[in-house]
Design a protein around this motif. Structure first.
Motif, PDB file in Angstrom:
ATOM      1  N   ASN A  68      -6.964 -99.332  -9.434  1.00  0.00           N
ATOM      2  CA  ASN A  68      -5.924 -99.973  -8.640  1.00  0.00           C
ATOM      3  C   ASN A  68      -4.572 -99.845  -9.336  1.00  0.00           C
ATOM      4  O   ASN A  68      -4.325-100.490 -10.357  1.00  0.00           O
ATOM      5  N   PHE A  69      -3.713 -99.015  -8.770  1.00  0.00           N
ATOM      6  CA  PHE A  69      -2.362 -98.830  -9.316  1.00  0.00           C
ATOM      7  C   PHE A  69      -1.304 -99.536  -8.462  1.00  0.00           C
ATOM      8  O   PHE A  69      -0.126 -99.165  -8.511  1.00  0.00           O
ATOM      9  N   THR A  70      -1.707-100.542  -7.714  1.00  0.00           N
ATOM     10  CA  THR A  70      -0.754-101.255  -6.860  1.00  0.00           C
ATOM     11  C   THR A  70       0.379-101.862  -7.669  1.00  0.00           C
ATOM     12  O   THR A  70       1.541-101.858  -7.238  1.00  0.00           O
ATOM     13  N   ALA A  71       0.072-102.374  -8.856  1.00  0.00           N
ATOM     14  CA  ALA A  71       1.114-102.997  -9.689  1.00  0.00           C
ATOM     15  C   ALA A  71       2.188-101.983 -10.062  1.00  0.00           C
ATOM     16  O   ALA A  71       3.391-102.295 -10.054  1.00  0.00           O
ATOM     17  N   LEU A  72       1.770-100.764 -10.380  1.00  0.00           N
ATOM     18  CA  LEU A  72       2.743 -99.719 -10.721  1.00  0.00           C
ATOM     19  C   LEU A  72       3.641 -99.405  -9.529  1.00  0.00           C
ATOM     20  O   LEU A  72       4.871 -99.288  -9.671  1.00  0.00           O
ATOM     21  N   LEU A  73       3.055 -99.295  -8.339  1.00  0.00           N
ATOM     22  CA  LEU A  73       3.841 -98.987  -7.148  1.00  0.00           C
ATOM     23  C   LEU A  73       4.787-100.131  -6.786  1.00  0.00           C
ATOM     24  O   LEU A  73       5.923 -99.898  -6.356  1.00  0.00           O
ATOM     25  N   THR A  74       4.335-101.347  -6.973  1.00  0.00           N
ATOM     26  CA  THR A  74       5.139-102.523  -6.599  1.00  0.00           C
ATOM     27  C   THR A  74       6.399-102.633  -7.438  1.00  0.00           C
ATOM     28  O   THR A  74       7.454-103.038  -6.932  1.00  0.00           O
ATOM     29  N   THR A  75       6.307-102.264  -8.714  1.00  0.00           N
ATOM     30  CA  THR A  75       7.457-102.430  -9.614  1.00  0.00           C
ATOM     31  C   THR A  75       8.432-101.260  -9.571  1.00  0.00           C
ATOM     32  O   THR A  75       9.383-101.234 -10.348  1.00  0.00           O
ATOM     33  N   HIS A  76       8.206-100.304  -8.671  1.00  0.00           N
ATOM     34  CA  HIS A  76       9.128 -99.157  -8.572  1.00  0.00           C
ATOM     35  C   HIS A  76       9.583 -98.985  -7.118  1.00  0.00           C
ATOM     36  O   HIS A  76       9.085 -98.110  -6.388  1.00  0.00           O
ATOM     37  N   PRO A  77      10.545 -99.779  -6.691  1.00  0.00           N
ATOM     38  CA  PRO A  77      10.969 -99.790  -5.285  1.00  0.00           C
ATOM     39  C   PRO A  77      11.855 -98.630  -4.881  1.00  0.00           C
ATOM     40  O   PRO A  77      12.226 -98.519  -3.710  1.00  0.00           O
ATOM     41  N   GLY A 107      -9.400 -96.901  -4.845  1.00  0.00           N
ATOM     42  CA  GLY A 107      -9.115 -98.278  -5.215  1.00  0.00           C
ATOM     43  C   GLY A 107      -7.657 -98.640  -5.078  1.00  0.00           C
ATOM     44  O   GLY A 107      -7.288 -99.821  -5.142  1.00  0.00           O
ATOM     45  N   THR A 108      -6.799 -97.650  -4.882  1.00  0.00           N
ATOM     46  CA  THR A 108      -5.378 -97.905  -4.640  1.00  0.00           C
ATOM     47  C   THR A 108      -5.068 -97.615  -3.181  1.00  0.00           C
ATOM     48  O   THR A 108      -5.296 -96.499  -2.715  1.00  0.00           O
ATOM     49  N   GLU A 109      -4.573 -98.609  -2.469  1.00  0.00           N
ATOM     50  CA  GLU A 109      -4.234 -98.432  -1.067  1.00  0.00           C
ATOM     51  C   GLU A 109      -2.789 -98.859  -0.830  1.00  0.00           C
ATOM     52  O   GLU A 109      -2.312 -99.827  -1.403  1.00  0.00           O
ATOM     53  N   ILE A 110      -2.105 -98.085  -0.002  1.00  0.00           N
ATOM     54  CA  ILE A 110      -0.720 -98.397   0.339  1.00  0.00           C
ATOM     55  C   ILE A 110      -0.692 -99.618   1.254  1.00  0.00           C
ATOM     56  O   ILE A 110      -1.392 -99.673   2.263  1.00  0.00           O
ATOM     57  N   LYS A 111       0.128-100.598   0.884  1.00  0.00           N
ATOM     58  CA  LYS A 111       0.321-101.791   1.700  1.00  0.00           C
ATOM     59  C   LYS A 111       1.675-101.730   2.381  1.00  0.00           C
ATOM     60  O   LYS A 111       2.639-101.195   1.833  1.00  0.00           O
TER      61      LYS A 111
END
Length: 332
Positions: free
Chosen positions: A75-84, A95-99
């Motif tokens: 799950n790399f959601t945290a990485l994606l969230t912190t790079h807007p 395990g990583t899904e785009i929200k």
């Protein structure tokens, strides 16, 4: 060390390959690495290319008859969230899904990843220019298919790839995109100028969908087929003559007035009957054929033939011209 050593880093590409043998995957083997990647913060990062792939010793033995629910989730959601500020994203990590609430979605220009994530992105933002849809990176990778569902309409999208490659970037043979699925998918992108897609039928079967793309300039089609070759050492160009494809492309030209380049890539395997294999009883062995079939799943095609065509438009009318032929085979 990246945030301190390279604070102005704008592109991050990480390809993580995890060796796997015949044991349950040890989560502890990579959890610290995942935590480290998720903690990264690079303030000017605009491009992420991130993939995690298992590398089993024997692909067929690994997949055949096994419960795949234990595959490692990353799950790399945290990485994606912190790079807007991302504008380019390539993602292949089970395990990583785009929200839909991710901050970078309104800025995103290009995306490469599985269909489920592409659907979320297309529903959220309207400025997408390049979309590459790949098979899901779970067990469906072994029998890759594409969902026959329409996506939200995107008149801004000019480049679409329905790509079937393995984790190493090699073409996957067992890909099916039926004419109905094909038509359903591309109906959302009426202004495509570049299309790269996998097909499993003659080009003419996809004609109605293709001629709807009136702005199309470049077309690439990859087709997989099992072909009965007799004798088995025939040149690939005789088995799949370029003239057949020229005739098929000709049927598109009255509608596709902007078309300039067409590439046809043929992936083919030789059926064992063509190799004149017979058992001791004098007939072809069923068990040999079964063994051949499973062996084809994770091997390179016997033939990879590429035709490169140009469309010229003299006063007398459009014509298709063969520019280049490229052949790779394992039997000649």
């Amino acid at each position: 060390m990246l945030p301190s050593s390279s604070p102005l880093l704008h592109t991050l590409q990480m390809k993580i390959k995890i060796p796997y043998e015949d044991q349950a995957f040890p989560d502890s083997a990579y959890s610290e690495l995942i935590d480290t990647i998720n903690s990264l913060y690079l303030p000017v990062l605009t491009t992420i290319d991130l993939s995690v792939n298992l590398v089993p010793d024997d692909l067929w033995d690994y997949f055949c008859g096994k419960d795949l629910t234990f595959l490692p989730r990353t799950n790399f959601t945290a990485l994606l969230t912190t790079h807007p500020h991302l504008v380019h994203l390539t993602l292949s990590a089970l395990g990583t899904e785009i929200k839909e609430d991710l901050g970078f979605l309104p800025r995103l220009i290009s995306f490469q990843g599985p269909f489920r994530d592409a659907a979320v992105i297309c529903a959220r933002q309207r400025q997408l220019q390049k979309l590459i849809i790949t098979p899901s990176n779970d067990c469906a990778d072994f029998f890759p298919t594409f969902h026959p569902l329409p996506l939200p309409n995107h008149p801004s999208l000019t480049k679409l790839c329905l790509l079937a490659v393995d984790s190493l970037g090699s073409p996957m043979k067992m890909t099916e995109l039926s004419p109905n699925s094909f038509a359903c998918l591309i109906s959302s992108f009426p202004n495509l100028a570049h299309l790269d897609a996998c097909i499993n039928k003659p080009v003419t079967k996809y004609r109605n969908a293709l001629i709807s793309l009136t702005q199309l300039q470049n077309l690439r089609l990859q087709q997989y087929t099992e072909h009965f070759l007799a004798p088995p050492n025939w040149p690939a160009c005789l088995v799949f003559p370029a003239t057949n494809y020229i005739k098929e492309i000709d049927t598109l030209l009255p509608s596709l007035t902007q078309l300039t380049d067409v590439e046809i890539c043929i992936l083919a395997d030789i059926h064992p009957a063509s190799a004149a294999y017979v058992s001791d009883t004098g007939s072809e062995s069923d068990s040999y054929c079964d063994e051949w079939y499973y062996d084809r799943m994770d091997s390179a095609p016997d033939i990879q033939l590429e035709y490169f065509f140009s469309v010229i438009r003299p006063v007398s009318g459009a014509q298709v011209v063969l520019d280049l032929t490229r052949v790779m085979d394992s039997y000649s």
